[in-house]
Design a protein around this motif. Sequence first.
Motif, PDB file in Angstrom:
ATOM      1  N   THR B 167       0.999  -1.157  -0.134  1.00 27.55           N
ATOM      2  CA  THR B 167      -0.161  -0.097   0.093  1.00 27.55           C
ATOM      3  C   THR B 167       0.764   1.137   0.121  1.00 27.55           C
ATOM      4  OG1 THR B 167      -1.708  -1.113   1.166  1.00 27.55           O
ATOM      5  CG2 THR B 167      -1.879   1.243   1.121  1.00 27.55           C
ATOM      6  N   LEU B 168       0.830   2.035  -0.988  1.00 27.58           N
ATOM      7  CA  LEU B 168       1.533   3.111  -1.237  1.00 27.58           C
ATOM      8  C   LEU B 168       0.647   4.428  -0.399  1.00 27.58           C
ATOM      9  CD1 LEU B 168       2.600   2.976  -5.004  1.00 27.58           C
ATOM     10  CD2 LEU B 168       4.149   2.277  -2.841  1.00 27.58           C
ATOM     11  N   LEU B 185       1.762   9.042  -6.470  1.00 29.98           N
ATOM     12  CA  LEU B 185       1.873   7.830  -6.060  1.00 29.98           C
ATOM     13  C   LEU B 185       1.815   6.944  -7.423  1.00 29.98           C
ATOM     14  CD1 LEU B 185      -0.216   7.262  -2.767  1.00 29.98           C
ATOM     15  CD2 LEU B 185       2.268   7.658  -3.151  1.00 29.98           C
ATOM     16  N   ASN B 186       0.847   7.316  -8.358  1.00 29.34           N
ATOM     17  CA  ASN B 186       0.665   6.491  -9.555  1.00 29.34           C
ATOM     18  C   ASN B 186       2.175   6.108 -10.302  1.00 29.34           C
ATOM     19  OD1 ASN B 186      -2.224   5.783  -9.365  1.00 29.34           O
ATOM     20  ND2 ASN B 186      -2.689   7.698 -10.052  1.00 29.34           N
ATOM     21  N   LYS B 189       3.907   3.697  -8.742  1.00 31.94           N
ATOM     22  CA  LYS B 189       3.272   2.307  -8.849  1.00 31.94           C
ATOM     23  C   LYS B 189       3.581   1.712 -10.041  1.00 31.94           C
ATOM     24  CE  LYS B 189      -1.417   0.483  -9.118  1.00 31.94           C
ATOM     25  NZ  LYS B 189      -2.745   1.037  -9.128  1.00 31.94           N
ATOM     26  N   THR B 190       3.897   2.867 -10.932  1.00 31.52           N
ATOM     27  CA  THR B 190       4.269   2.081 -12.333  1.00 31.52           C
ATOM     28  C   THR B 190       5.651   1.660 -12.472  1.00 31.52           C
ATOM     29  OG1 THR B 190       3.081   4.075 -13.193  1.00 31.52           O
ATOM     30  CG2 THR B 190       4.397   2.976 -14.852  1.00 31.52           C
ATOM     31  N   LEU B 199       0.474  -5.555 -10.646  1.00 29.57           N
ATOM     32  CA  LEU B 199      -0.305  -4.315 -10.490  1.00 29.57           C
ATOM     33  C   LEU B 199      -1.457  -4.638  -9.323  1.00 29.57           C
ATOM     34  CD1 LEU B 199      -0.734  -1.874 -11.797  1.00 29.57           C
ATOM     35  CD2 LEU B 199      -2.186  -2.880 -13.320  1.00 29.57           C
ATOM     36  N   ILE B 202      -0.936  -3.653  -5.962  1.00 28.25           N
ATOM     37  CA  ILE B 202      -0.457  -2.389  -5.511  1.00 28.25           C
ATOM     38  C   ILE B 202      -1.683  -1.786  -5.164  1.00 28.25           C
ATOM     39  CG2 ILE B 202       1.032  -0.312  -5.756  1.00 28.25           C
ATOM     40  CD1 ILE B 202       2.453  -2.158  -7.556  1.00 28.25           C
ATOM     41  N   GLU B 203      -1.848  -0.997  -4.017  1.00 28.44           N
ATOM     42  CA  GLU B 203      -2.862  -0.065  -3.754  1.00 28.44           C
ATOM     43  C   GLU B 203      -2.268   1.470  -3.389  1.00 28.44           C
ATOM     44  OE1 GLU B 203      -6.128  -0.358  -0.686  1.00 28.44           O
ATOM     45  OE2 GLU B 203      -5.375  -2.450  -0.930  1.00 28.44           O
ATOM     46  N   THR B 204      -2.900   2.266  -3.772  1.00 24.99           N
ATOM     47  CA  THR B 204      -2.677   3.662  -3.451  1.00 24.99           C
ATOM     48  C   THR B 204      -3.603   4.467  -2.371  1.00 24.99           C
ATOM     49  OG1 THR B 204      -3.690   4.695  -5.381  1.00 24.99           O
ATOM     50  CG2 THR B 204      -1.425   4.073  -5.551  1.00 24.99           C
TER      51      THR B 204
END
Lengths: 483, 265
Positions: B167-168, B185-186, B189-190, B199, B202-204
């Motif tokens: 979790t970011l 954050l995205n 994530k990338t 993918l 991963i949560e933001t």
Amino acid sequence: MTDSESPDSPGPPTATESGAAVSPAGGDVPDALAAVVDADTGEGELERTIGLVGGLAIGVGTMIGAGIFVFPGLAAENAGPAASLSFAIGAVIALLVALPASELATAMPRSGGGYFFISRGLGSAAGAVVGLGLWLGLVFAAAFYLVGLGSYAGQVFLEAGIALPIDPAVPLGVAFGVGLTALSLFGTENTAALQNGIVILLLVILTLFLSYGSLDALGVFGAERVPERFFPPGGALPVLQTAALVFTSYLGFAQVATVAGDITEPSRNLPLAMVGSVLLVGVFYVVTIFVATSAFGSARLGEFGETAMVEVARSFVGLPGALAIVVAGLLATFSSANASILSASRAVYAVSRDGVIPETASRLNLAYGTPHVALGLAGGPIVVLAATGQVALLAEVASFLHLVMYGLICVALIKLRREDPAWYDPSFRCPAGFAVAGVGGLASFALIAFMQSASIGVGAAVMIAAYGWYRYYATDVELKGDF
Amino acid sequence: MTETPAEDGGEQPEVGEGAATGEGAETDRPSVLVPLEVLEGESPPPGTPELLANARVVLLGYHVIPEQTAAEQAREQFGETAMSKLGEFADRLAEAGSDVETRLVFTHDKETTIDRLIYEYDCLAVLVPNSTERVDSVLVALRGTIGVGRNVRLVAGLFADAGVDVTLYHVLDEGESLDDGESFLNGVKTDLVERGIDLDRIETLVEDADASIDAIAGRAESHDAVVMGETDPSVTTFVFGMPSELVAERFLGPVLVVQRERPEE
């Protein structure tokens, strides 16, 4: 695969390289010397945490208490204004020893200082005598500082206007001795920062005081004072005798070597700290005597005794000056006494590690991590000696035992340079080594001759007892060239 | 130790470059320092071997000695005991899969020692060793773009194939909009996906909170471990303690404190 040096991780330094202690401050050259000593031998490595400032603070902090805050009255009484020459002689001798000691220390940066050099360079018998002598020399020195500390603590009562029925110097000194020993046994607070702060504060107070005093003596603030005759009636002899007496003021530089194992970048910082601290305090001492003897006649200074400097300051700027010097004197003698107790305990550790005395002496207390037996062996006799209150005798015996060690340090340097064993590879080389060590050694031994016969007697008795102990207990210990 | 010094100085979250510029030449495993005061009875708490299974662990056993004691003296008396304990711990970590290096240091100053070893091994993070029952989900608290590449390398290195939920988490700065936070954050994530994290694992989460420490510690309760950055020492940290320590105290689980890029010597 779980051991410290897994071969499949090429990046990081291995344990043997790591002792190079690359300082985070950046830019430092890794110290090859420290690397060898600190290398992990399977039992862990050692972090060096004392830098140049810390090293200087140990040297200056140990020394400055005596020369400025205890001796001026006594010295001026014996040698008049020429007492500043006595201090200068002491500084020269100390420098002549500090240089060879620096070379030896960079060849053997291990805890134990002079004892370590001599036992490795000259063998076990000399080592044992010096090691036990160093322990007791520091004990005598600490007792001397404690009496000085007691005098300044007594002065506090005097300034506060509280009349005491007896001279409180000795009882207070004894009380401080007990307190300091207990503190070093149970105190786990890190005191290095405090020590550095005390030394800096002291130097600031002294610089202000001495600058004012010098200007005053030169007549800037009024009539120039008429200097009394420089040399005392006895000529050169009292000057040399006084040099022998006040040499206790220079015992601190070797204390830097006793913590050599904890000093960062020893090849650079050890010589700088030792030589630098001698130069620094030497200048302060000489100026102090000049200022003191300009303010009062020598005989009058002598009457003031240990706290003569308080009266000198009072004559310049009244009560505030006196109070500043009382505070400075308390700090200085306190830090000298404390440093000597700790050094004495390290000396006990060094001889016990080598088996010169039973190993029990260096045991650490698991709860506090402190060497309780060694501290006891230091603190106990210190308190007893402080109770005698014999300032001059304590100082001279301390000097005697140290001077013997200093002389032998010089002998060790000459011997090691001649024999040049494979392990001897100092990173600092004393300039004109043979000449410096030769003169330094002779001067150290010669200075002993100018002491009172009682001091020589006690000092010699200590050395004979130390040798007797060696013959009885440690004849099978072989230390020469042992690392 | 072969990185370009400018790497983390840029404003962009320019991840992916670390591997390209030479990190790969050494090892892909992120170095994590685990300091333990061995003689005071500290040991790697439960969950640590699992958490660090993919790391190169620098296991530092240290013992703080008072100034009145020579370091040599302590080593002589306690060295062997400490070393054998440390060896046991190292075995435990290695069994779970990590590369372990052990170091035992007798010191008068813990901070000096830890700092020196972070340098020597170029450690990405230091572990505040607390226990956890399992390692299923990790909270990654990110403050801003500076130095974020190191967080990415650590998280990807440790959890890429470990089936761990990431979790970011970002607490908005003053003047920063929700959109800014989300796009930051995205971006991270990338980068993580590029480095091999699934993918859908991963949560933001972007939040506007007054006290970021409270917010992080609160969020952490629903996770098994926390990854966060270190903070420059300041008056506030001097009085209240370092944020990472404060979070660790309240969270009571393991916290990986990502270290700033150390200047090249």
